[in-house]
Write a protein that holds these residues in place. Structure first.
Motif, PDB file in Angstrom:
ATOM      1  N   PRO A 118    -130.047  95.822 117.580  1.00  0.00           N
ATOM      2  CA  PRO A 118    -130.067  96.715 118.744  1.00  0.00           C
ATOM      3  C   PRO A 118    -129.444  98.078 118.464  1.00  0.00           C
ATOM      4  O   PRO A 118    -129.325  98.902 119.379  1.00  0.00           O
ATOM      5  CB  PRO A 118    -129.211  95.944 119.749  1.00  0.00           C
ATOM      6  N   MET A 119    -129.066  98.362 117.223  1.00  0.00           N
ATOM      7  CA  MET A 119    -128.322  99.578 116.936  1.00  0.00           C
ATOM      8  C   MET A 119    -129.197 100.806 116.755  1.00  0.00           C
ATOM      9  O   MET A 119    -128.777 101.936 116.986  1.00  0.00           O
ATOM     10  CB  MET A 119    -127.446  99.392 115.688  1.00  0.00           C
ATOM     11  N   TYR A 120    -130.431 100.644 116.309  1.00  0.00           N
ATOM     12  CA  TYR A 120    -131.334 101.769 116.108  1.00  0.00           C
ATOM     13  C   TYR A 120    -132.757 101.261 115.983  1.00  0.00           C
ATOM     14  O   TYR A 120    -132.987 100.068 115.769  1.00  0.00           O
ATOM     15  CB  TYR A 120    -130.951 102.596 114.867  1.00  0.00           C
ATOM     16  N   PHE A 121    -133.683 102.181 116.136  1.00  0.00           N
ATOM     17  CA  PHE A 121    -135.110 101.867 116.022  1.00  0.00           C
ATOM     18  C   PHE A 121    -135.736 102.845 115.055  1.00  0.00           C
ATOM     19  O   PHE A 121    -135.493 104.053 115.111  1.00  0.00           O
ATOM     20  CB  PHE A 121    -135.787 101.980 117.394  1.00  0.00           C
ATOM     21  N   LEU A 122    -136.566 102.338 114.142  1.00  0.00           N
ATOM     22  CA  LEU A 122    -137.237 103.187 113.167  1.00  0.00           C
ATOM     23  C   LEU A 122    -138.735 102.901 113.190  1.00  0.00           C
ATOM     24  O   LEU A 122    -139.147 101.765 113.004  1.00  0.00           O
ATOM     25  CB  LEU A 122    -136.693 102.923 111.756  1.00  0.00           C
ATOM     26  N   PRO A 123    -139.565 103.922 113.416  1.00  0.00           N
ATOM     27  CA  PRO A 123    -140.999 103.706 113.435  1.00  0.00           C
ATOM     28  C   PRO A 123    -141.553 103.489 112.037  1.00  0.00           C
ATOM     29  O   PRO A 123    -140.873 103.762 111.049  1.00  0.00           O
ATOM     30  CB  PRO A 123    -141.525 105.004 114.039  1.00  0.00           C
TER      31      PRO A 123
END
Length: 266
Positions: free
Chosen positions: A261-266
């Motif tokens: 839940p710390m970051y999202f990367l496409p």
């Protein structure tokens, strides 16, 4: 994962907003209808988001101020369920035509991402306020190892013991090869993360098997590298990652999404 392009803080907020059922907004072009918040009430409070992340990981602080996830946290319990399913699926694959060689002569393999799949970036993320930069990341790796993601070292070691070849594909730059090898070895991964089994992103000299060269998206880079591994005579029976971009694009029999839940990367 390739993480230099986007602000970790804005991505953490976006991911949290999606999780909480709020409006998802952030990187990329906004649409007039639903991407731009109309009110502050549509935006999760940053302090609350960070506190939720800490609670989920079971934040534990040692005497020197380093933060660690707890082995009895919700994060650890969620991982354990995913890993148990993965181990069962891998065992089934090995029992049904994917032993040392399958019916087509291919050798079984698994692929692991590095950050937040093999090793946990939690302490680093808190140190930098979820705002990744190449410089801060390199400074961290110069002096510290990241702990193994709960259970993933055991799962990878079990697979290796069954005759499965372990590969890593990471968006970390080629310049971090020595740091990555040191860290994986230090936290208990027994399979050798050598040059034949650890793939890092080399923007200066991209490999010939990637037709997109230095312009690859994460999906293109990772799926193209998996295709290369399979071309070497392997069947990837399991692909592990904490981002959907680690898993998209094919060239794996099964994929396993780990929580992050710390970051999202496409």
């Amino acid at each position: 994962m390739s993480r230099a392009r986007l602000s970790r803080r804005s991505l953490a907020l976006a991911a949290a907003a999606a999780t909480l059922g709020a409006t998802f907004y952030g990187v990329g072009a906004a649409t007039a209808d639903n991407s731009v918040p109309r009110s502050d009430k549509q935006i999760p409070n940053l302090t609350n988001v960070v506190n939720d992340i800490k609670a989920y990981y079971g934040d534990t602080v040692d005497a020197s101020g380093e933060h660690f996830a707890s082995a009895d946290s919700s994060y650890a319990h969620q991982l354990a369920g995913i890993e148990a399913k993965a181990k069962s699926d891998l065992a089934h694959a090995l029992q049904h035509g994917h032993g040392k060689h399958d019916s087509h002569g291919k050798k079984p393999a698994i692929v692991l991402d590095v950050d937040d799949t093999s090793v946990l970036t939690y302490n680093y993320e808190l140190e930098v306020g979820f705002n990744y930069t190449p410089a801060s990341n390199q400074a961290y790796l110069d002096t510290k190892n990241m702990p193994a993601v709960f259970g993933m070292d055991s799962l990878a070691n079990w697979a290796a013991g069954q005759g499965v070849t372990v590969f890593w594909i990471t968006g970390r730059p080629e310049a971090q090869r020595a740091d990555t090898v040191r860290n994986l070895n230090a936290v208990g991964y027994k399979a050798a993360p050598d040059t034949s089994h650890l793939y890092l992103k080399n923007s200066a000299n991209p490999p010939a098997y990637l037709s997109c060269g230095s312009t690859c998206t994460t999906i293109e880079y990772k799926s193209g590298t998996r295709a290369h591994i399979e071309s070497l005579g392997y069947d990837i029976i399991g692909n592990f990652g904490d981002q959907y971009s680690d898993l998209s694009g094919g060239y794996a029999d099964k994929s396993f999404k780990l929580p992050n839940p710390m970051y999202f990367l496409p």
